[in-house]
Scaffold this motif. Structure first.
Motif, PDB file in Angstrom:
ATOM      1  N   CYS A  14      -0.508  16.847  -3.186  1.00  8.63           N
ATOM      2  CA  CYS A  14      -1.261  16.702  -1.941  1.00  8.63           C
ATOM      3  C   CYS A  14      -1.075  17.959  -1.099  1.00  8.63           C
ATOM      4  O   CYS A  14       0.050  18.369  -0.831  1.00  8.63           O
ATOM      5  CB  CYS A  14      -0.793  15.476  -1.170  1.00  8.63           C
ATOM      6  SG  CYS A  14      -1.635  15.338   0.421  1.00  8.63           S
ATOM      7  N   ASP A  20       5.626  14.644   3.413  1.00  3.98           N
ATOM      8  CA  ASP A  20       5.880  13.988   2.124  1.00  3.98           C
ATOM      9  C   ASP A  20       5.449  14.828   0.918  1.00  3.98           C
ATOM     10  O   ASP A  20       5.958  14.615  -0.185  1.00  3.98           O
ATOM     11  CB  ASP A  20       5.175  12.623   2.087  1.00  3.98           C
ATOM     12  CG  ASP A  20       5.765  11.670   3.104  1.00  3.98           C
ATOM     13  OD1 ASP A  20       6.590  12.131   3.922  1.00  3.98           O
ATOM     14  OD2 ASP A  20       5.415  10.480   3.109  1.00  3.98           O
ATOM     15  N   CYS A  22       3.209  14.959  -1.544  1.00  2.84           N
ATOM     16  CA  CYS A  22       3.281  14.048  -2.700  1.00  2.84           C
ATOM     17  C   CYS A  22       2.850  14.682  -4.018  1.00  2.84           C
ATOM     18  O   CYS A  22       1.887  15.452  -4.064  1.00  2.84           O
ATOM     19  CB  CYS A  22       2.369  12.848  -2.468  1.00  2.84           C
ATOM     20  SG  CYS A  22       3.017  11.698  -1.254  1.00  2.84           S
ATOM     21  N   ILE A  24       0.826  14.083  -7.258  1.00  2.13           N
ATOM     22  CA  ILE A  24      -0.367  13.247  -7.442  1.00  2.13           C
ATOM     23  C   ILE A  24      -0.807  13.274  -8.894  1.00  2.13           C
ATOM     24  O   ILE A  24      -0.659  14.291  -9.581  1.00  2.13           O
ATOM     25  CB  ILE A  24      -1.490  13.766  -6.494  1.00  2.13           C
ATOM     26  CG1 ILE A  24      -1.214  13.264  -5.074  1.00  2.13           C
ATOM     27  CG2 ILE A  24      -2.886  13.384  -6.974  1.00  2.13           C
ATOM     28  CD1 ILE A  24      -2.261  13.627  -4.059  1.00  2.13           C
ATOM     29  N   GLY A  38      -0.214   8.191  -6.812  1.00  2.00           N
ATOM     30  CA  GLY A  38       1.082   8.869  -6.695  1.00  2.00           C
ATOM     31  C   GLY A  38       1.693   9.067  -8.067  1.00  2.00           C
ATOM     32  O   GLY A  38       1.547   8.213  -8.954  1.00  2.00           O
ATOM     33  N   HIS A  42       7.446  11.916  -9.766  1.00  2.00           N
ATOM     34  CA  HIS A  42       7.882  12.729  -8.627  1.00  2.00           C
ATOM     35  C   HIS A  42       8.975  11.946  -7.898  1.00  2.00           C
ATOM     36  O   HIS A  42       8.740  10.842  -7.409  1.00  2.00           O
ATOM     37  CB  HIS A  42       6.714  13.028  -7.686  1.00  2.00           C
ATOM     38  CG  HIS A  42       7.048  14.033  -6.624  1.00  2.00           C
ATOM     39  ND1 HIS A  42       7.904  13.759  -5.576  1.00  2.00           N
ATOM     40  CD2 HIS A  42       6.658  15.322  -6.460  1.00  2.00           C
ATOM     41  CE1 HIS A  42       8.007  14.841  -4.805  1.00  2.00           C
ATOM     42  NE2 HIS A  42       7.267  15.804  -5.322  1.00  2.00           N
ATOM     43  N   TYR A  44      10.351  11.880  -5.054  1.00  2.00           N
ATOM     44  CA  TYR A  44      10.197  11.422  -3.672  1.00  2.00           C
ATOM     45  C   TYR A  44       8.931  10.566  -3.520  1.00  2.00           C
ATOM     46  O   TYR A  44       8.915   9.576  -2.790  1.00  2.00           O
ATOM     47  CB  TYR A  44      10.149  12.624  -2.723  1.00  2.00           C
ATOM     48  CG  TYR A  44      10.254  12.257  -1.262  1.00  2.00           C
ATOM     49  CD1 TYR A  44      11.436  11.759  -0.728  1.00  2.00           C
ATOM     50  CD2 TYR A  44       9.165  12.404  -0.403  1.00  2.00           C
ATOM     51  CE1 TYR A  44      11.547  11.412   0.612  1.00  2.00           C
ATOM     52  CE2 TYR A  44       9.263  12.072   0.947  1.00  2.00           C
ATOM     53  CZ  TYR A  44      10.458  11.579   1.445  1.00  2.00           C
ATOM     54  OH  TYR A  44      10.555  11.243   2.782  1.00  2.00           O
ATOM     55  N   THR A  45       7.884  10.929  -4.238  1.00  2.00           N
ATOM     56  CA  THR A  45       6.623  10.184  -4.137  1.00  2.00           C
ATOM     57  C   THR A  45       6.776   8.771  -4.734  1.00  2.00           C
ATOM     58  O   THR A  45       6.206   7.802  -4.216  1.00  2.00           O
ATOM     59  CB  THR A  45       5.512  10.943  -4.894  1.00  2.00           C
ATOM     60  OG1 THR A  45       5.451  12.276  -4.414  1.00  2.00           O
ATOM     61  CG2 THR A  45       4.168  10.271  -4.732  1.00  2.00           C
ATOM     62  N   ILE A  49       0.728   6.888  -3.057  1.00  2.00           N
ATOM     63  CA  ILE A  49       0.252   7.795  -2.007  1.00  2.00           C
ATOM     64  C   ILE A  49      -0.315   6.966  -0.862  1.00  2.00           C
ATOM     65  O   ILE A  49      -0.578   5.771  -1.012  1.00  2.00           O
ATOM     66  CB  ILE A  49      -0.804   8.809  -2.506  1.00  2.00           C
ATOM     67  CG1 ILE A  49      -1.989   8.103  -3.176  1.00  2.00           C
ATOM     68  CG2 ILE A  49      -0.171   9.838  -3.425  1.00  2.00           C
ATOM     69  CD1 ILE A  49      -3.160   9.031  -3.473  1.00  2.00           C
ATOM     70  N   CYS A  50      -0.510   7.608   0.276  1.00  2.00           N
ATOM     71  CA  CYS A  50      -0.972   6.894   1.471  1.00  2.00           C
ATOM     72  C   CYS A  50      -2.448   6.511   1.322  1.00  2.00           C
ATOM     73  O   CYS A  50      -3.166   7.045   0.480  1.00  2.00           O
ATOM     74  CB  CYS A  50      -0.788   7.782   2.700  1.00  2.00           C
ATOM     75  SG  CYS A  50      -1.827   9.247   2.661  1.00  2.00           S
ATOM     76  N   HIS A 185       6.699   8.026   2.972  1.00  2.00           N
ATOM     77  CA  HIS A 185       7.627   7.956   1.835  1.00  2.00           C
ATOM     78  C   HIS A 185       9.093   7.929   2.253  1.00  2.00           C
ATOM     79  O   HIS A 185       9.982   7.779   1.415  1.00  2.00           O
ATOM     80  CB  HIS A 185       7.353   9.099   0.849  1.00  2.00           C
ATOM     81  CG  HIS A 185       6.048   8.912   0.138  1.00  2.00           C
ATOM     82  ND1 HIS A 185       4.852   9.279   0.724  1.00  2.00           N
ATOM     83  CD2 HIS A 185       5.748   8.371  -1.061  1.00  2.00           C
ATOM     84  CE1 HIS A 185       3.869   8.969  -0.105  1.00  2.00           C
ATOM     85  NE2 HIS A 185       4.387   8.416  -1.196  1.00  2.00           N
TER      86      HIS A 185
END
Ligand SMILES: Nc1nc2c(c(=O)[nH]1)N[C@H]1C(S)=C(S)[C@@H](COP(=O)(O)OP(=O)(O)OC[C@H]3O[C@@H](n4cnc5c(=O)[nH]c(N)nc54)[C@H](O)[C@@H]3O)O[C@H]1N2
Ligand SMILES: Nc1nc2c(c(=O)[nH]1)N[C@H]1C(S)=C(S)[C@@H](COP(=O)(O)OP(=O)(O)OC[C@H]3O[C@@H](n4cnc5c(=O)[nH]c(N)nc54)[C@H](O)[C@@H]3O)O[C@H]1N2
Ligand code: SF4
Ligand SMILES: [Mo]
Length: 683
Positions: A14, A20, A22, A24, A38, A42, A44-45, A49-50, A185
């Motif tokens: 992203c 964040d 992300c 993707i 998402g 990853h 942290y992701t 995703i939002c 996240h």
């Protein structure tokens, strides 16, 4: 149907200005992006995703997409254009630039870019050519200048704590950050900690989504954070709750701050924070009772005339509590500072003959209307200044100037794009290669395009390389490929693991920064003690006090304005927008404004009514939402919704070009306004 189609799943990142950053996975069917999800790989992701980014494919193929170069045929702002070819557009722009430089000098060119695309290559793509032309230099203050300065004044380059630490803490403070909206996240770490009994406290002027889901909400006055943080510290001093041994080991000059706190009467802390002494004391006791505390500081709280000081005061409190020690469950995070590299490898300042004038991006209205010698060519990429810059009525006046040539390189027909003289089509992140480093976590990734450019879109990098060559420049930077530039930059990066081999031709993997450490003393590792008092020279350069202390507000305390414009206004992010990006998907919406029931009664505002917000700078319409989520005297307008046909002005008509106490950032959350149900005639 899928079995007949060519379905591919490709990695991307992203590109939006969101902590964040992300990982993707793009689903591409027959060369078209069908959906984004998402990346579960990853760290942290973690696979989601939002909701705004899930709608991104709609933008890619939107009827609003700018597909080819165009020149203006209507009036400025009307949005009427005629198609031209890329070679014609480059020739036209090249001639225009040469003429302006010859006639007025390079400084008549004002570049304007920000973080529509956070990729290191494309974000910085214009700098080389601007330096070569001697263009005015933009100081990129619009987002985090004050917060960053507030942090570094006492701390230097020390990175923030890893967000993962918060999963194992007993107390999380979300201070001036709407985690559920702008840092989604981070929420799973909060949820994990709460499952084990941790408490979440939110400190904010209004009960935002995160406050609504918290264990405790502390309603501070906007700009009153220093008073709360330093008041808590005063209480800890007065009740002898500080660890003096730790202070002596990890910090310097606490005595100076202590002397100030003891000499300053409680009344100043209570009146500025809007909290009584017992509430401040209870907050201090809560902190003292929880050695495992994680403070997540938002950038939001820094966008006012005391914003840098708010960060300084919160960090002073955190340091006095030993939260930078890096013990289990302890941390403070504003920005991760996970990776840094030599930006000269992206911006090439050596191409400039002289140091041209500096223009603060918070002063765009001034720059386009009053700056001498005047700006003659305004070059915008990765930014929508008419929606995002403060005091937008002055920005619009500037854009309407007949003698200003405006170039906009954009993906969609934004409010700014409508004022272009020359409009150029930009790729989305799905259509170009780049390297993205996160600022809310410690990972980076380099990804290639996942689809071919839509229409005739070109990336920022390609645009500036093509333009420089059209102008006849043959300097080495203008001859580089994207891969070469990335390679040279990565070679200078700090945070990249030892022995890491970067290959710009393939997906980099999710690379974790070596600056991320858990369970280890962050400060000791950086060999930096927290300095409660900054060096006299630095304080003087910033025009700021050497220790964290209480400051008077600017517009909020201005007696003259207070009597005419009784209400305070803050303008924080909206769940469905990323600054003004996605405004195209919410076209026609003017957004809401929260107003407290007592103010609604006083100004005779009904819930749902269309209201006019006005001040000495401008006016705009919003829909009233009468709610106890805000405080008396405070209006909250979330989101940079686009100008509409009915309301050609938006929320930044009301915000000012006044700047923060340090680093001259904008003060988006410090405007005085009045409210009414008058209708407006825009003529
Ligand atoms: N959905 C969504 N996500 C976003 C964005 C967006 O527009 N929409 N914007 C992105 C960008 S560019 C950035 S920089 C980041 C961060 O974007 P920011 O704008 O810094 O947002 P937050 O950090 O969430 O901080 C906003 C919170 O700060 C509060 N606040 C305002 N003034 C004060 C104050 O004086 N004191 C205190 N304690 N609180 C205050 C607001 O009420 C709000 O709840 O988010 C990114 N993420
Ligand atoms: N009142 C108020 N104003 C604010 C804020 C606030 O909280 N309140 N927040 C401020 C903050 S924190 C920030 S960071 C700024 C952000 O301000 P901007 O940087 O202008 O961010 P966006 O509104 O997201 O607009 C980015 C634009 O860049 C375009 N774009 C995206 N990628 C590319 C690309 O690769 N190439 C080109 N040429 N264009 C591209 C997008 O289509 C979009 O129109 O706004 C600030 N303005
Ligand atoms: S906007 Fe933020 S949360 Fe949404 S996909 Fe992008 S990086 Fe992730
Ligand atoms: Mo930002």
């Amino acid at each position: 149907m899928e079995f007949n189609s060519n379905v591919e799943y490709k990695k991307s990142v992203c590109p939006l200005d969101c902590p964040d950053s992300c990982g993707i996975i793009a689903k591409v069917v027959d060369g078209r992006v069908e959906s984004l999800a998402g990346d579960p790989d990853h760290p942290y992701t973690q696979g989601f995703i939002c909701r705004k980014m899930r709608r991104y494919p709609e933008r890619v193929y939107s009827p609003d997409r700018i597909l080819y170069p165009q020149v203006r045929i209507g009036k400025k702002g009307e949005g009427k254009f005629e198609r031209i070819s890329w070679p014609a557009a480059l020739e036209l722009l090249s001639e225009k630039l040469k003429k302006i430089v010859a006639q007025y000098g390079g400084e008549a060119i004002l570049p304007y870019q920000y973080a529509g695309n956070m990729g290191v290559l494309n974000r910085n793509a214009g700098y080389g050519l601007y330096h070569k032309l001697g263009a005015s230099r933009l100081i990129e203050t619009i987002c985090s200048a004050a917060a960053g300065k507030g942090w570094s004044m006492h701390y230097g380059d020390v990175p923030g704590s890893p967000p993962e630490v918060a999963a194992d803490t007993d107390l999380i403070i979300a201070w001036g950050i709407n985690v559920k909206v702008s840092n989604v996240h981070f929420w799973p770490f909060i949820a994990a900690a709460r499952k084990q009994g941790a408490r979440l406290v939110v400190i904010d002027p209004y009960r935002n989504e995160t406050a609504q889901a918290a264990d405790q909400y502390i309603q501070v006055q906007p700009g009153g954070d220093s008073a709360l943080a330093l008041g808590a510290l005063k209480y800890l001093v007065e009740t002898n709750r500080l660890d003096r041994k730790m202070l002596a080991e990890q910090t310097t000059d606490f005595a100076t701050l202590e002397g100030y706190l003891q000499a300053t009467p409680w009344e100043q802390f209570t009146s500025q924070s809007g909290l009584d002494k017992e509430s401040i004391a209870a907050f201090a006791r809560l902190l003292a009772a929880h050695p495992k505390t994680f403070i997540r500081i938002g950038i939001g709280l820094s966008r006012n005339s005391r914003g840098g000081m708010s960060v300084r005061a919160i960090n002073a409190l955190a340091a006095a509590l030993g939260l930078f020690s890096g013990q289990e469950g302890q941390g403070v995070l504003l920005s991760s500072k996970a990776f840094s590299g030599d930006t000269d490898k992206l911006r090439f300042p050596e191409l400039a003959d002289t140091e041209s004038r500096l223009v603060n991006m918070a002063h765009l209205g001034h720059a386009l209307t009053a700056l001498q010698p005047p700006v003659k060519l305004f070059f915008v990429y990765s930014c929508n200044p008419l929606s995002v810059a403060p005091d937008s009525s002055m920005v619009r006046q500037g854009l309407l100037r007949d003698d200003l040539f405006t170039v906009v390189h954009e993906q969609v027909m934004t409010p700014t794009a409508r004022y272009a003289d020359l409009l150029l089509p930009a790729t989305t992140f799905l259509e170009n290669k780049d390297l993205y480093t996160g600022y809310g976590h410690f990972f980076m990734g380099c990804v290639d395009k996942v689809i071919k450019p839509v229409g005739e879109a070109r990336s920022n990098f390609d645009l500036f390389q093509d333009l420089a060559r059209t102008m006849g420049f043959t300097d080495v930077p203008f001859m580089q490929t994207a891969e070469e530039r990335l390679q040279q930059y990565v070679a200078t990066m700090e945070g990249v693991p030892n022995g890491y081999v970067f290959n710009p031709d393939e997906f980099s993997g999710w690379v974790e920064s070596t600056r991320k450490r858990t369970g280890e003393a962050v400060m000791r590792r950086w060999d930096t003690a927290f300095a409660f008092k900054v060096a006299a020279e630095e304080a003087a350069t910033e025009g700021a006090p050497a220790i964290p202390c209480l400051l008077e507000a600017d517009e909020f305390s201005d007696k003259d304005l207070c009597s005419r414009l009784p209400l305070k206004l803050i303008t924080p992010p909206h769940m469905d927008l990323l600054n003004s990006t996605f405004g195209d998907l919410h076209r026609g919406k003017i957004g809401e404004v929260l107003i407290h029931p007592k103010d609604a009664a006083l100004y005779e505002i009904a819930d749902g009514a269309e209201v006019l917000l006005e001040n000495n700078r401008g006016k705009c319409l919003r829909l009233a939402k009468v709610s106890e989520d805000t405080q008396e005297g405070l209006l909250v307008a979330e989101g940079l919704f686009w100008q509409t046909d009915k309301c050609p002005t938006a929320i930044n008509e009301l915000t000012s070009q006044k700047t923060t106490d340090v680093a001259a950032g904008p003060t988006f959350h410090e405007s005085r306004v009045c409210i009414s149900t008058k209708s407006i005639d825009y003529g």
